[in-house]
Design a protein around this motif. Structure first.
Motif, PDB file in Angstrom:
ATOM      1  N   ARG A  55      -9.860  12.133  -9.697  1.00  0.00           N
ATOM      2  CA  ARG A  55     -10.026  11.929  -8.254  1.00  0.00           C
ATOM      3  C   ARG A  55      -8.668  11.844  -7.554  1.00  0.00           C
ATOM      4  N   TYR A  56      -8.695  12.105  -6.249  1.00  0.00           N
ATOM      5  CA  TYR A  56      -7.485  11.987  -5.429  1.00  0.00           C
ATOM      6  C   TYR A  56      -7.474  10.609  -4.749  1.00  0.00           C
ATOM      7  N   PRO A  57      -6.293  10.131  -4.339  1.00  0.00           N
ATOM      8  CA  PRO A  57      -6.209   8.793  -3.746  1.00  0.00           C
ATOM      9  C   PRO A  57      -7.210   8.544  -2.610  1.00  0.00           C
ATOM     10  N   HIS A  58      -7.492   9.543  -1.763  1.00  0.00           N
ATOM     11  CA  HIS A  58      -8.409   9.285  -0.645  1.00  0.00           C
ATOM     12  C   HIS A  58      -9.849   9.097  -1.128  1.00  0.00           C
ATOM     13  N   GLN A  59     -10.108   9.396  -2.401  1.00  0.00           N
ATOM     14  CA  GLN A  59     -11.455   9.209  -2.954  1.00  0.00           C
ATOM     15  C   GLN A  59     -11.585   7.879  -3.713  1.00  0.00           C
ATOM     16  N   LEU A  60     -10.568   7.009  -3.562  1.00  0.00           N
ATOM     17  CA  LEU A  60     -10.564   5.741  -4.319  1.00  0.00           C
ATOM     18  C   LEU A  60     -10.702   4.552  -3.385  1.00  0.00           C
ATOM     19  N   SER A  61     -11.218   3.443  -3.930  1.00  0.00           N
ATOM     20  CA  SER A  61     -11.212   2.185  -3.171  1.00  0.00           C
ATOM     21  C   SER A  61      -9.792   1.608  -3.229  1.00  0.00           C
ATOM     22  N   GLY A  62      -9.545   0.591  -2.392  1.00  0.00           N
ATOM     23  CA  GLY A  62      -8.213  -0.040  -2.369  1.00  0.00           C
ATOM     24  C   GLY A  62      -7.824  -0.599  -3.733  1.00  0.00           C
ATOM     25  N   GLY A  63      -8.808  -1.211  -4.408  1.00  0.00           N
ATOM     26  CA  GLY A  63      -8.533  -1.787  -5.726  1.00  0.00           C
ATOM     27  C   GLY A  63      -8.182  -0.712  -6.743  1.00  0.00           C
ATOM     28  N   MET A  64      -8.894   0.417  -6.647  1.00  0.00           N
ATOM     29  CA  MET A  64      -8.603   1.522  -7.582  1.00  0.00           C
ATOM     30  C   MET A  64      -7.224   2.103  -7.300  1.00  0.00           C
ATOM     31  N   ARG A  65      -6.861   2.161  -6.033  1.00  0.00           N
ATOM     32  CA  ARG A  65      -5.524   2.681  -5.707  1.00  0.00           C
ATOM     33  C   ARG A  65      -4.438   1.775  -6.289  1.00  0.00           C
ATOM     34  N   GLN A  66      -4.622   0.457  -6.156  1.00  0.00           N
ATOM     35  CA  GLN A  66      -3.600  -0.448  -6.685  1.00  0.00           C
ATOM     36  C   GLN A  66      -3.593  -0.426  -8.213  1.00  0.00           C
ATOM     37  N   GLU A 107       0.840  -1.195   0.000  1.00  0.00           N
ATOM     38  CA  GLU A 107       0.000   0.000   0.000  1.00  0.00           C
ATOM     39  C   GLU A 107       0.875   1.245   0.000  1.00  0.00           C
ATOM     40  N   ASN A 108       0.233   2.406   0.063  1.00  0.00           N
ATOM     41  CA  ASN A 108       0.958   3.684   0.078  1.00  0.00           C
ATOM     42  C   ASN A 108       1.879   3.867  -1.121  1.00  0.00           C
ATOM     43  N   ASN A 109       1.401   3.495  -2.280  1.00  0.00           N
ATOM     44  CA  ASN A 109       2.203   3.673  -3.494  1.00  0.00           C
ATOM     45  C   ASN A 109       1.998   5.053  -4.125  1.00  0.00           C
ATOM     46  N   LEU A 110       0.940   5.761  -3.696  1.00  0.00           N
ATOM     47  CA  LEU A 110       0.540   6.977  -4.427  1.00  0.00           C
ATOM     48  C   LEU A 110       0.866   8.261  -3.664  1.00  0.00           C
ATOM     49  N   PHE A 111       1.017   9.349  -4.404  1.00  0.00           N
ATOM     50  CA  PHE A 111       1.151  10.673  -3.784  1.00  0.00           C
ATOM     51  C   PHE A 111      -0.256  11.177  -3.492  1.00  0.00           C
ATOM     52  N   PRO A 112      -0.571  11.454  -2.221  1.00  0.00           N
ATOM     53  CA  PRO A 112      -1.937  11.849  -1.881  1.00  0.00           C
ATOM     54  C   PRO A 112      -2.333  13.211  -2.450  1.00  0.00           C
ATOM     55  N   TRP A 113      -1.342  14.033  -2.780  1.00  0.00           N
ATOM     56  CA  TRP A 113      -1.665  15.383  -3.267  1.00  0.00           C
ATOM     57  C   TRP A 113      -1.812  15.436  -4.785  1.00  0.00           C
ATOM     58  N   LEU A 114      -1.649  14.292  -5.449  1.00  0.00           N
ATOM     59  CA  LEU A 114      -1.842  14.265  -6.910  1.00  0.00           C
ATOM     60  C   LEU A 114      -3.083  13.439  -7.244  1.00  0.00           C
ATOM     61  N   THR A 115      -3.764  13.829  -8.326  1.00  0.00           N
ATOM     62  CA  THR A 115      -4.919  13.047  -8.780  1.00  0.00           C
ATOM     63  C   THR A 115      -4.429  11.726  -9.378  1.00  0.00           C
ATOM     64  N   VAL A 116      -5.389  10.880  -9.759  1.00  0.00           N
ATOM     65  CA  VAL A 116      -5.056   9.621 -10.440  1.00  0.00           C
ATOM     66  C   VAL A 116      -4.200   9.932 -11.672  1.00  0.00           C
ATOM     67  N   ARG A 117      -4.666  10.896 -12.474  1.00  0.00           N
ATOM     68  CA  ARG A 117      -3.902  11.264 -13.674  1.00  0.00           C
ATOM     69  C   ARG A 117      -2.506  11.763 -13.310  1.00  0.00           C
ATOM     70  N   GLY A 118      -2.427  12.615 -12.294  1.00  0.00           N
ATOM     71  CA  GLY A 118      -1.144  13.176 -11.853  1.00  0.00           C
ATOM     72  C   GLY A 118      -0.196  12.075 -11.393  1.00  0.00           C
ATOM     73  N   ASN A 119      -0.744  11.100 -10.664  1.00  0.00           N
ATOM     74  CA  ASN A 119       0.086   9.986 -10.202  1.00  0.00           C
ATOM     75  C   ASN A 119       0.609   9.168 -11.376  1.00  0.00           C
ATOM     76  N   VAL A 120      -0.263   8.916 -12.344  1.00  0.00           N
ATOM     77  CA  VAL A 120       0.171   8.107 -13.499  1.00  0.00           C
ATOM     78  C   VAL A 120       1.204   8.893 -14.324  1.00  0.00           C
ATOM     79  N   GLU A 121       0.953  10.196 -14.487  1.00  0.00           N
ATOM     80  CA  GLU A 121       1.909  11.039 -15.232  1.00  0.00           C
ATOM     81  C   GLU A 121       3.287  11.040 -14.582  1.00  0.00           C
ATOM     82  N   PHE A 122       3.280  10.942 -13.261  1.00  0.00           N
ATOM     83  CA  PHE A 122       4.556  10.937 -12.546  1.00  0.00           C
ATOM     84  C   PHE A 122       5.448   9.783 -13.014  1.00  0.00           C
ATOM     85  N   GLY A 123       4.811   8.692 -13.435  1.00  0.00           N
ATOM     86  CA  GLY A 123       5.568   7.542 -13.938  1.00  0.00           C
ATOM     87  C   GLY A 123       6.406   7.860 -15.174  1.00  0.00           C
TER      88      GLY A 123
END
Ligand SMILES: Nc1ncnc2c1ncn2[C@@H]1O[C@H](COP(=O)(O)OP(=O)(O)OP(=O)(O)O)[C@@H](O)[C@H]1O
Ligand SMILES: [Mg+2]
Length: 254
Positions: A138-149, A92-108
């Motif tokens: 959406r931001y990580p805190h707005q996602l289910s565990g499966g969506m976060r992974q 768990e805790n793979n994502l930056f909480p201050w970035l959206t889903v798109r922002g997190n993926v872009e970070f890759g």
């Protein structure tokens, strides 16, 4: 001249006489440990808690480097630090909480050269593949565990790495989500043919996902079972072949 036939499996990793001792007094989890992992295969690692699975995964990622009496060869060269070709996903805790889903993926793509104008397209493609196009803002805190992974997987794969390392990535998910993630992994593997190494505590998951299942015993870690699980019969968890292997694994772990 390349003497290998195209169909011959090639090693992605050669772990050679690897010794990792975090603490010189107590003897480390890996002592003189050797193992080869083939390119384009999904290998699942099982073993009792504390036997050194995460340590082994970290050495494959170049995050932990062993004693210089041995080492890890990646695609034929000694690995002495992390490389963008190998990405790792944690429990768990793979994502930056201050970035959206798109922002997190872009970070890759941050460290990937030559992407430029294709960036948006690549991220959109990846979001579609993992089924998160609708949740891009959406931001990580707005996602289910499966969506976060799934976001973590999208971020890991958007840069087209050669290897994906996963450390108990689905252990916090319920059984039906977990099975959906297994299907997703399989689809991703079919698209990319990528080398994947996944640590899990779940025997059923290992047999479902892996082409090869390795069971480690402790301490120091050693290979107790090394099974080819690529046959269709192994994917049916009630087949005699699968049940026999499940029992064999249980008998050495528990
Ligand atoms: N950074 C560290 N510093 C010191 N000791 C460590 C460190 N990381 C792991 N260890 C020790 O190394 C051994 C193997 O740990 P590791 O995390 O690799 O086990 P594991 O097989 O992944 O266990 P689990 O199934 O509980 O995740 C343990 O005894 C652990 O305490
Ligand atoms: Mg671990």
């Amino acid at each position: 001249m390349n003497v290998l036939k195209k169909t011959d499996p090639v090693d992605a990793f050669q772990v050679e006489r690897l010794t990792v001792d975090y603490d010189a007094d107590s003897g480390g989890p890996l002592q003189d440990f050797s193992l080869n992992l083939r390119q384009g295969e999904i290998t699942c690692l099982l073993g009792p808690s504390g036997c050194g699975k995460t340590t082994l995964l970290k050495t494959l990622g170049g995050f932990v480097v062993g004693r210089d009496t041995g080492g890890v060869l990646f695609e034929g060269r000694y690995l002495n630090g992390p490389t963008p070709d190998i990405v790792m996903i944690f429990q768990e805790n793979n994502l930056f909480p201050w970035l959206t889903v798109r922002g997190n993926v872009e970070f890759g793509l941050k460290f990937k050269r030559g992407v430029g104008t294709q960036k948006r397209e690549k991220v959109d493609d990846m979001l579609r593949i993992v089924g998160l196009a609708e949740a891009a803002d959406r931001y990580p805190h707005q996602l289910s565990g499966g969506m976060r992974q799934r976001t973590a997987i999208a971020r890991a794969l958007v840069s087209d790495p050669h290897v994906l390392l996963l450390d108990e990535p689905f252990s916090a998910l319920d059984i039906s989500l977990r099975r959906r993630m297994h299907t997703l992994m399989h689809d991703l593997w079919e698209k990319t043919g990528m080398t994947m190494v996944m640590v899990t505590h779940n025997i059923e998951e290992a047999l479902q996902v892996g082409h090869r299942v390795i069971v480690l015993g402790d301490r120091p870690a050693k290979v107790l079972i090394d099974a080819d699980t690529s046959a269709d019969a192994m994917k049916d968890r009630y087949s005699p072949e699968s049940l026999a292997l499940q029992q064999r694994i249980e008998s050495v772990i528990y």
